[in-house]
Design an enzyme around this catalytic site. Sequence first.
Site, PDB file in Angstrom:
ATOM      1  N   HIS A  30      -3.496  -4.268  10.620  1.00 39.63           N
ATOM      2  CA  HIS A  30      -3.992  -2.954  10.993  1.00 39.63           C
ATOM      3  C   HIS A  30      -3.401  -1.832  10.150  1.00 39.63           C
ATOM      4  CE1 HIS A  30      -5.496  -5.050  14.556  1.00 39.63           C
ATOM      5  NE2 HIS A  30      -6.275  -4.007  14.755  1.00 39.63           N
ATOM      6  N   GLY A  31      -2.271  -2.034   9.555  1.00 42.66           N
ATOM      7  CA  GLY A  31      -1.730  -0.962   8.733  1.00 42.66           C
ATOM      8  C   GLY A  31      -0.327  -1.243   8.245  1.00 42.66           C
TER       9      GLY A  31
END
Length: 482
Positions: free
Chosen positions: A328-329
């Site tokens: 996700h990041g």
Amino acid sequence: MLFNSFEFLIFLPLVFAGYWLIGRSGLPLKAQNLFVIAVSYLFYGWWDWRFLLLIAFATGVSFVCGLTLDSAKGRTARRTICGVNIVVALGLLCVFKYFNFFAANFAALASAVGLEVDALSLQLVLPVGISFYTFQTLSYTIDVYRRDIPATRDAAAYFAFISFFPQLVAGPIERARNLLPQFLRARRFSYTEGVDGLRMILWGLFKKVVVADNCAVIVDRVFADWHTLGSLQLVAGAVMFAFQIYGDFSGYTDIAIGTAKLFGITLRQNFRMPYFSRDIVEFWRRWHISLTSWFRDYLYIPLGGNRKGMWRTVVYTIIVFLLSGLWHGANWTFVGWGAFNALLFVPLIVTGTSNRHRGTTVAQGRLLPSLTEAVLMVVTFVLVVAGWVLYRAETIGDAAGYLARIAAFVPGTGQAMERWAWVYVALMLIVEWTARHRRHGFDVAGHGLMRFRAVRWGAYFLLVMLVLLQTRPAETFIYFQF
């Protein structure tokens, strides 16, 4: 190009007309697929034309690897070819998305042990949707390597499969076994599916423009000043973020699936009313289904799944959630969010209750849930919201401080919260609760009062007006950063 932009309002009907004119002109199927590639690259290059070079390269490499795998005989050769595609795909992802993160953390680690290392950084623009199409190319090559599917020799169909504009930027993460065959055969327009697609697009726009973007006003203010606000306001900010991210991401998915229906294409479901879940396992079977199933099929099961004893199952589950968080990041908050969800998962695995809600829907055959179901839904939602604080915070320290301030019951400062945002959230939940047994949240035609055309068109008019009355500039979708 944003789904919620004026440009897309012009783009979609023009593409729809051109697509079906080609389809009915007697031209070969390849002409329609080439048209899909052209408009999809226009859609994607609207942000930055340089993104096109990257997606074209990644697609080309996976296509060639698939062809080579199909003709390779020896196991070593096949592993090498598959490995080449995995290295290229993940290498691109790591350079563009994670290089600065890993470089900064390596420099910090070296400094902690007394070594002076200059932190390197690359000034690279993160291509939107790179994590989505990277996983799509990887799944194709791995499936060909496993001989689950044959490699396609139709380059136009393959490039259309990877770049198909409705799901290109934020999913669903499609599998070749579902989407690719649809580009290898002639499509037919279905009026029923087309109308349902328009209904999904309208509902997705409502969830994004009306629900998510109004929630964002509260969320941005609360998370910016969390250290000065009271506990109730912090709770409101966290709850609003839960609905912001759901309205934003599932809204994108609804628009994507609905748009695909207009082109005779069926995309896989990515959300099934996750906030009506009765435990965290059920939540993850209903939230971002295409990513959850991707990690299950290409990481969890190959590691051993649940075939090697309970404790290995626990370890594999934790690994999957940590990597899912990192997907996700490039921030420790995402890793922490993954770890938090893994810790919620583990007790259900250990007690053997992880499958107790599989294949069922809350309040099956009833209008309202039982008291037990209601309590389980509330508890699950509270735990999910606590995790979303980690997800939204800038640092793990900020998340810890935010949650600690809630737990301390700090009195509020009287800051007002937009009431209409809560009304919109309530409307979304009511509609989706009534449709929880159906294909999607606005699958309402022929059910209840919506059987009557006047009621149905009244509902459509209300949603259209609510969308049009929003005066803020078009906001990007949260998952574009992934």
